[in-house]
Design a protein around this motif. Structure first.
Motif, PDB file in Angstrom:
ATOM      1  N   LEU A 216       1.443  14.371  12.124  1.00 40.26           N
ATOM      2  CA  LEU A 216       1.085  14.622  10.722  1.00 40.26           C
ATOM      3  C   LEU A 216       1.465  13.468   9.803  1.00 40.26           C
ATOM      4  CD1 LEU A 216       2.010  18.414  10.350  1.00 40.26           C
ATOM      5  CD2 LEU A 216      -0.231  17.399  10.776  1.00 40.26           C
ATOM      6  N   LEU A 217       2.687  12.961   9.923  1.00 37.40           N
ATOM      7  CA  LEU A 217       3.128  11.895   9.018  1.00 37.40           C
ATOM      8  C   LEU A 217       2.645  10.518   9.463  1.00 37.40           C
ATOM      9  CD1 LEU A 217       6.774  12.984   8.114  1.00 37.40           C
ATOM     10  CD2 LEU A 217       4.631  13.488   6.942  1.00 37.40           C
ATOM     11  N   TRP A 218       2.735  10.234  10.769  1.00 38.20           N
ATOM     12  CA  TRP A 218       2.345   8.915  11.251  1.00 38.20           C
ATOM     13  C   TRP A 218       0.897   8.561  10.914  1.00 38.20           C
ATOM     14  CZ3 TRP A 218       2.582   4.157  12.313  1.00 38.20           C
ATOM     15  CH2 TRP A 218       1.746   3.527  13.242  1.00 38.20           C
ATOM     16  N   PRO A 219      -0.085   9.436  11.079  1.00 41.92           N
ATOM     17  CA  PRO A 219      -1.452   9.089  10.667  1.00 41.92           C
ATOM     18  C   PRO A 219      -1.559   8.719   9.195  1.00 41.92           C
ATOM     19  CG  PRO A 219      -1.500  10.992  12.096  1.00 41.92           C
ATOM     20  CD  PRO A 219      -0.059  10.743  11.781  1.00 41.92           C
ATOM     21  N   MET A 220      -0.857   9.434   8.326  1.00 48.88           N
ATOM     22  CA  MET A 220      -0.913   9.116   6.901  1.00 48.88           C
ATOM     23  C   MET A 220      -0.276   7.758   6.610  1.00 48.88           C
ATOM     24  SD  MET A 220      -0.268  12.742   4.937  1.00 48.88           S
ATOM     25  CE  MET A 220       1.309  13.105   5.716  1.00 48.88           C
ATOM     26  N   ILE A 221       0.823   7.460   7.305  1.00 47.09           N
ATOM     27  CA  ILE A 221       1.485   6.159   7.129  1.00 47.09           C
ATOM     28  C   ILE A 221       0.573   5.034   7.599  1.00 47.09           C
ATOM     29  CG2 ILE A 221       3.413   4.729   7.925  1.00 47.09           C
ATOM     30  CD1 ILE A 221       5.074   7.317   8.091  1.00 47.09           C
ATOM     31  N   ALA A 222      -0.061   5.225   8.767  1.00 52.69           N
ATOM     32  CA  ALA A 222      -0.940   4.200   9.318  1.00 52.69           C
ATOM     33  C   ALA A 222      -2.146   3.949   8.417  1.00 52.69           C
ATOM     34  CB  ALA A 222      -1.404   4.613  10.719  1.00 52.69           C
ATOM     35  N   VAL A 223      -2.742   5.012   7.903  1.00 54.35           N
ATOM     36  CA  VAL A 223      -3.892   4.868   7.005  1.00 54.35           C
ATOM     37  C   VAL A 223      -3.478   4.149   5.725  1.00 54.35           C
ATOM     38  CG1 VAL A 223      -5.499   6.157   5.533  1.00 54.35           C
ATOM     39  CG2 VAL A 223      -5.174   6.825   7.923  1.00 54.35           C
ATOM     40  N   PHE A 224      -2.286   4.452   5.226  1.00 56.04           N
ATOM     41  CA  PHE A 224      -1.793   3.789   4.014  1.00 56.04           C
ATOM     42  C   PHE A 224      -1.591   2.293   4.268  1.00 56.04           C
ATOM     43  CE2 PHE A 224       1.887   2.408   1.424  1.00 56.04           C
ATOM     44  CZ  PHE A 224       1.330   2.574   0.164  1.00 56.04           C
ATOM     45  N   ILE A 225      -0.975   1.940   5.394  1.00 54.10           N
ATOM     46  CA  ILE A 225      -0.751   0.529   5.716  1.00 54.10           C
ATOM     47  C   ILE A 225      -2.081  -0.197   5.871  1.00 54.10           C
ATOM     48  CG2 ILE A 225       0.151  -1.050   7.477  1.00 54.10           C
ATOM     49  CD1 ILE A 225       2.362   0.974   8.001  1.00 54.10           C
ATOM     50  N   TYR A 226      -3.020   0.429   6.588  1.00 56.95           N
ATOM     51  CA  TYR A 226      -4.328  -0.192   6.785  1.00 56.95           C
ATOM     52  C   TYR A 226      -5.038  -0.394   5.443  1.00 56.95           C
ATOM     53  CZ  TYR A 226      -9.043  -0.979   8.587  1.00 56.95           C
ATOM     54  OH  TYR A 226     -10.279  -1.513   8.866  1.00 56.95           O
ATOM     55  N   SER A 227      -4.927   0.576   4.555  1.00 64.76           N
ATOM     56  CA  SER A 227      -5.560   0.457   3.234  1.00 64.76           C
ATOM     57  C   SER A 227      -4.981  -0.711   2.453  1.00 64.76           C
ATOM     58  CB  SER A 227      -5.376   1.761   2.445  1.00 64.76           C
ATOM     59  OG  SER A 227      -5.981   2.850   3.106  1.00 64.76           O
ATOM     60  N   LEU A 228      -3.671  -0.901   2.524  1.00 67.67           N
ATOM     61  CA  LEU A 228      -3.041  -2.042   1.850  1.00 67.67           C
ATOM     62  C   LEU A 228      -3.532  -3.362   2.436  1.00 67.67           C
ATOM     63  CD1 LEU A 228       0.688  -0.901   1.408  1.00 67.67           C
ATOM     64  CD2 LEU A 228      -1.121  -0.965  -0.320  1.00 67.67           C
ATOM     65  N   LEU A 229      -3.603  -3.433   3.766  1.00 72.20           N
ATOM     66  CA  LEU A 229      -4.054  -4.662   4.419  1.00 72.20           C
ATOM     67  C   LEU A 229      -5.488  -4.993   4.033  1.00 72.20           C
ATOM     68  CD1 LEU A 229      -2.555  -4.124   7.996  1.00 72.20           C
ATOM     69  CD2 LEU A 229      -1.796  -5.793   6.302  1.00 72.20           C
ATOM     70  N   MET A 230      -6.354  -3.993   4.016  1.00 71.87           N
ATOM     71  CA  MET A 230      -7.756  -4.251   3.692  1.00 71.87           C
ATOM     72  C   MET A 230      -7.950  -4.569   2.212  1.00 71.87           C
ATOM     73  SD  MET A 230      -8.717  -4.225   6.644  1.00 71.87           S
ATOM     74  CE  MET A 230     -10.303  -4.892   6.163  1.00 71.87           C
ATOM     75  N   THR A 231      -7.129  -4.002   1.360  1.00 66.91           N
ATOM     76  CA  THR A 231      -7.172  -4.359  -0.064  1.00 66.91           C
ATOM     77  C   THR A 231      -6.841  -5.832  -0.239  1.00 66.91           C
ATOM     78  OG1 THR A 231      -6.548  -2.123  -0.750  1.00 66.91           O
ATOM     79  CG2 THR A 231      -6.174  -3.900  -2.328  1.00 66.91           C
ATOM     80  N   TYR A 232      -5.833  -6.297   0.484  1.00 67.55           N
ATOM     81  CA  TYR A 232      -5.447  -7.717   0.435  1.00 67.55           C
ATOM     82  C   TYR A 232      -6.584  -8.596   0.953  1.00 67.55           C
ATOM     83  CZ  TYR A 232      -3.230 -12.052   1.957  1.00 67.55           C
ATOM     84  OH  TYR A 232      -2.931 -13.374   2.173  1.00 67.55           O
ATOM     85  N   VAL A 233      -7.190  -8.205   2.069  1.00 63.14           N
ATOM     86  CA  VAL A 233      -8.261  -9.011   2.665  1.00 63.14           C
ATOM     87  C   VAL A 233      -9.474  -9.077   1.737  1.00 63.14           C
ATOM     88  CG1 VAL A 233      -9.954  -9.081   4.546  1.00 63.14           C
ATOM     89  CG2 VAL A 233      -7.552  -8.602   5.042  1.00 63.14           C
ATOM     90  N   ILE A 234      -9.883  -7.932   1.200  1.00 62.79           N
ATOM     91  CA  ILE A 234     -11.121  -7.868   0.421  1.00 62.79           C
ATOM     92  C   ILE A 234     -10.989  -8.576  -0.924  1.00 62.79           C
ATOM     93  CG2 ILE A 234     -12.691  -6.288  -0.768  1.00 62.79           C
ATOM     94  CD1 ILE A 234     -12.077  -4.264   1.489  1.00 62.79           C
ATOM     95  N   PHE A 235      -9.899  -8.305  -1.633  1.00 66.00           N
ATOM     96  CA  PHE A 235      -9.800  -8.792  -3.010  1.00 66.00           C
ATOM     97  C   PHE A 235      -9.076 -10.128  -3.143  1.00 66.00           C
ATOM     98  CE2 PHE A 235     -10.249  -4.145  -3.615  1.00 66.00           C
ATOM     99  CZ  PHE A 235     -11.408  -4.153  -4.383  1.00 66.00           C
ATOM    100  N   PHE A 236      -8.220 -10.471  -2.178  1.00 69.99           N
ATOM    101  CA  PHE A 236      -7.451 -11.703  -2.311  1.00 69.99           C
ATOM    102  C   PHE A 236      -7.910 -12.802  -1.356  1.00 69.99           C
ATOM    103  CE2 PHE A 236      -4.720  -8.413  -4.007  1.00 69.99           C
ATOM    104  CZ  PHE A 236      -4.242  -8.989  -5.171  1.00 69.99           C
ATOM    105  N   LEU A 237      -8.400 -12.441  -0.172  1.00 74.21           N
ATOM    106  CA  LEU A 237      -8.887 -13.455   0.755  1.00 74.21           C
ATOM    107  C   LEU A 237     -10.384 -13.688   0.604  1.00 74.21           C
ATOM    108  CD1 LEU A 237      -6.934 -12.696   4.070  1.00 74.21           C
ATOM    109  CD2 LEU A 237      -6.401 -14.348   2.280  1.00 74.21           C
TER     110      LEU A 237
END
Length: 336
Positions: free
Chosen positions: A226-247
């Motif tokens: 229950l918690l690990w999927p939410m943590i993983a999705v949150f981390i992935y969302s942060l990484l993709m936000t960095y890639v899309i808007f900053f890279l």
């Protein structure tokens, strides 16, 4: 039983009684069945008053308020909507897998194809564990559920690795990338699978039933499923936000990834919130599991669209390695 205790961290009691077709509940069913007081604990439910053979007809859940009767018993067809939806989503996952494999020059092709292949495997086991045609309390449904939970836990690790590949912090296709993908994935698979099996069978004696057992306490499963999927999705969302808007400094990929995240969140809401409502409204014929399954498939398709939008590729015109073409040199006599 107090409502306060069912909301305790690590408790699955409320989920297994109010969320039909929740696969981890198969583990607790087996755990409770091994106890002397299992009849009172398992069958103290209004749903069981509708069937004459409790164990043979039991669907997924522990003391459920509503469940889909097992196929072939008490006139039940199994969770037919979930079976059909999962089969369709399995085919869809394979189509995405083949499409990813054909994107020869795409960044993270191997890693993303692995992500899609894992999801196809999860669909296979989900069909078996939530389709309501295998007998509850049997050893084989415990093993199938444990494998499914292990694969699902590993899938979210794979999601994070794909996010790191997109940032190029780990170069895709290299030994560090492949090793981190497989070593981490195997670790999550084995760890989650072990906890799942031991929760059901209590082989080690380290994960006994809670006291009282109907509270269905398991901190390990609660964190990993229950918690690990939410943590993983949150981390992935942060990484993709960095890639899309900053890279990349693009906005269109954000549209696909945002829709994917929204669809995933809606799928979890459908599983936990709509399941009971749909089950009651259809007289225990279907529940919200098929809605969750379809929304997860949509989320996966949108994730593929987002990945495709941020990666270069070589599509169907690819004919294998090309012979390099060099500039034609003029004879030396032309320069005299």
């Amino acid at each position: 039983m107090s409502l306060q205790h069912t909301k305790q961290f690590g408790s699955w009691e409320f989920l297994c009684s109010h969320s039909p077709s929740l696969a981890p509940c198969n583990l607790f069913f087996n755990q409770i069945q091994s106890l002397n007081s299992s009849d009172t604990i398992l069958y103290n439910s209004t749903s069981f008053s509708l069937v004459s053979n409790n164990l043979q007809s039991a669907g997924v859940g522990v003391r459920p308020t509503c469940f889909i009767r097992r196929a072939g018993h008490e006139g039940g067809l199994g969770n037919i909507a979930q079976i059909v939806a999962t089969a369709l989503c399995f085919v869809f996952s394979l189509i995405l897998f083949a499409a990813a494999k054909r994107r020869i020059a795409a960044v993270g092709r191997v890693e993303f194809a692995t992500l899609l292949g894992l999801w196809a495997l999860i669909d296979v086991f989900s069909l078996l564990t939530t389709g309501s045609f295998l007998q509850q309390g049997s050893d084989y449904i415990v093993w199938l559920t444990s494998i499914q939970m292990g694969l699902r836990s590993a899938w979210f690790w794979s999601l994070i690795v794909n996010g790191l590949n997109s940032t190029q912090l780990i170069e895709d296709g290299t030994p560090p990338s492949i090793l981190s993908l497989w070593v981490g994935g195997i670790a999550f698979f084995v760890g989650t699978g072990y906890i799942a099996v031991d929760t059901a069978f209590n082989w080690s004696g380290n994960l006994p039933p809670s006291n009282p057992p109907e509270y269905l306490l398991s901190n390990g499963l609660f964190v990993l499923l229950l918690l690990w999927p939410m943590i993983a999705v949150f981390i992935y969302s942060l990484l993709m936000t960095y890639v899309i808007f900053f890279l990349l400094k693009e906005s269109i990929p954000a549209f696909w990834f945002s829709l994917s995240l929204l669809s995933f969140m809606l799928s979890q809401a459908a599983l936990f919130a709509l399941g009971h409502t749909i089950c009651d409204g259809t007289n225990s014929r279907i529940d919200g599991a098929f809605v969750a399954t379809l929304l997860e498939a949509i989320s996966l398709g949108l994730l593929f669209a987002g990945w495709r939008s941020i990666t270069e590729d070589s599509w169907y015109g690819y004919d294998g390695p090309q012979v390099p073409v060099y500039p034609k040199q003029e004879p030396l006599s032309n320069f005299k």
